[in-house]
Scaffold this active site. Structure first.
Site, mmCIF file in Angstrom:
data_model
loop_
_atom_site.group_PDB
_atom_site.id
_atom_site.type_symbol
_atom_site.label_atom_id
_atom_site.label_comp_id
_atom_site.label_asym_id
_atom_site.label_seq_id
_atom_site.Cartn_x
_atom_site.Cartn_y
_atom_site.Cartn_z
ATOM 1 C CD1 TRP A 26 -56.369 32.059 65.074
ATOM 2 C CD2 TRP A 26 -54.192 32.402 64.660
ATOM 3 N NE1 TRP A 26 -55.759 32.510 66.227
ATOM 4 C CE2 TRP A 26 -54.447 32.723 66.012
ATOM 5 C CE3 TRP A 26 -52.893 32.544 64.177
ATOM 6 C CZ2 TRP A 26 -53.447 33.181 66.885
ATOM 7 C CZ3 TRP A 26 -51.891 33.009 65.031
ATOM 8 C CH2 TRP A 26 -52.174 33.319 66.368
ATOM 9 C CG ASP A 40 -54.229 26.247 62.237
ATOM 10 O OD1 ASP A 40 -54.299 25.526 63.248
ATOM 11 O OD2 ASP A 40 -53.780 27.414 62.259
ATOM 12 C CE LYS A 89 -53.993 28.933 70.918
ATOM 13 N NZ LYS A 89 -53.908 29.066 69.476
HETATM 14 C C1 PLP Z 1 -53.011 29.890 68.499
HETATM 15 C C2 PLP Z 1 -53.207 29.570 67.089
HETATM 16 C C3 PLP Z 1 -52.136 29.587 66.156
HETATM 17 C C4 PLP Z 1 -50.745 30.025 66.523
HETATM 18 O O1 PLP Z 1 -50.102 29.118 67.313
HETATM 19 P P1 PLP Z 1 -48.591 29.365 67.793
HETATM 20 O O2 PLP Z 1 -48.293 28.094 68.506
HETATM 21 O O3 PLP Z 1 -48.598 30.575 68.678
HETATM 22 O O4 PLP Z 1 -47.744 29.554 66.598
HETATM 23 C C5 PLP Z 1 -52.413 29.210 64.857
HETATM 24 N N1 PLP Z 1 -53.636 28.857 64.467
HETATM 25 C C6 PLP Z 1 -54.685 28.840 65.319
HETATM 26 C C7 PLP Z 1 -56.033 28.429 64.832
HETATM 27 C C8 PLP Z 1 -54.494 29.197 66.651
HETATM 28 O O5 PLP Z 1 -55.542 29.175 67.509
#
Ligand code: PLP
Length: 360
Positions: free
Chosen positions: A102, A172, A196
């Site tokens: 990511w 993030d 998540k």
């Molecule tokens: C799932 C995830 C993403 C991507 O998220 P989307 O909503 O599919 O764009 C980005 N960063 C992390 C750490 C993730 O777990």
């Protein structure tokens, strides 16, 4: 209905009582004669719910008025681009920490916008560890330093965060947001896709220090411009109403269950159950540096791919979903987000022990 034991990495398990509340509320919201997903986002029906949701998030994470809190669409993936478009200014560079799938995606979008420096690149260790936060130094001329707090695929998680001084720290936190208290003062910006740990897909939480906008690119298309969202409290355009409503209900559930501190205890308990099995086994093993292993995504392996396939078959028979590792790394992964009951993790731990007894 017999509910499955849901170890999916995202979208992922929600509290059963929240699903019940959504079911009951979808026809009529609070006796107002319509569903909240039918109501204008400029109406009182939506407005009350929205502000309660934001206020609850501020309360549970202790976020001060120095920060804006709102939701955007486009997933966390849109933030990979928006962050550098807004803050990676000409004649400067940004520091990125390449910690896995990511963070690397975020970095590769930033490279398309401006100059990116890699403070750290974990590729040599196959992204199984992280730098010591005390050693991390942002360069003085950096626009910001970026990290991903929890690598969902690799199963590694920052336990403490670097002090980047005057350089803004941006993170993030999609896969461990609300799994523990947030030291918000260390960050200029945090974002997290809600699917998540916090709700159904469709919304991304943005928490941004207002002063970060002083250094922003002033010439961006409207949706990509944080200052427009900021000015309108996240209601510049139609927000993802359904997701936000669900997030509000999940936040109420979190509050009832001890808040961010309660979630941290829950995550320690659940991840401990699995790591204990792994650590006391000569059969299951974890490829991840024990110092940084994730409390949300427990990555583990068996001696052969055949055994991993056989183990996955056993989990399916036991009603467990989502235990296959990400296709890019293979192996096994148990995502054990906030809403997953402790009992479900106990059942997985028992199944692991039983599988080792029969096959080890
Ligand atoms: C799932 C995830 C993403 C991507 O998220 P989307 O909503 O599919 O764009 C980005 N960063 C992390 C750490 C993730 O777990």
């Amino acid at each position: 209905m017999q509910r499955k034991l849901n170890f999916f990495a995202g979208p992922s398990v929600l509290p059963l009582e929240v699903l019940q509340q959504l079911k009951d509320g979808i026809l009529e919201y609070n006796g107002q004669g319509l569903s909240i997903i039918e109501a204008s986002h400029r109406s009182g029906v939506f407005d009350g719910m929205y502000h309660e949701c934001i206020a609850l998030m501020r309360e549970l994470l202790g976020i001060s008025d120095e920060y804006s809190v709102y939701f955007l669409g486009g997933g966390a993936t849109l933030q990979f681009a928006m962050v550098p478009m807004n803050f990676l200014r000409p004649d400067t560079a940004a520091d990125y920490i390449k910690s896995g799938a990511w963070a690397n995606k975020a970095a590769s979008d930033a490279e398309k916008i401006g100059r990116v420096r890699y403070y750290y690149d974990g590729s040599a260790d196959r992204y199984t560890t992280l730098p010591n936060p005390a050693d991390v130094q942002a360069s003085d001329d950096s626009s910001y330093l970026f990290l991903c707090s929890n690598e969902t695929i690799g199963g590694i998680q920052w336990k403490e965060f670097p002090d980047t001084g005057t350089v803004p720290l941006i993170a993030d936190m999609s896969s461990d947001f609300f799994s523990r208290p947030l030291p918000i003062d260390q960050f200029s910006m945090v974002y997290a896709g809600v699917q998540k740990n916090l709700g159904p897909a469709g919304a991304t939480v943005i928490i941004m220090k207002k002063s970060l906008l002083d250094k922003q690119n002033p010439n961006l298309p409207a949706y990509l411009d944080y200052s427009l969202h900021d000015k309108d409290g996240g209601l510049y355009n139609t927000p993802p109403v359904f997701s936000i409503w669900a997030v509000k209900l999940v936040l109420e559930w979190i509050k009832k269950n001890g808040g961010a501190e309660g979630m941290e205890k829950r995550a320690a308990l659940k991840s401990g159950l699995l790591y204990n099995v792994i650590d006391s086994s000569s059969f299951f093993y974890s490829p991840v540096d024990p110092v940084y292993r994730s409390t949300m995504n427990v990555v583990f392996r068996l001696p052969t791919e055949e055994l991993e396939a056989a183990f996955l078959e056993e989990t399916k028979k036991a009603g467990m979903l989502g235990l296959k590792g990400h296709r890019s790394v293979g192996g096994l992964r148990a995502s054990i987000y906030n809403a997953l009951p402790v009992e479900d993790v106990k059942q997985l731990a028992d199944l692991m022990k039983e599988f080792e007894r029969k096959n080890g």
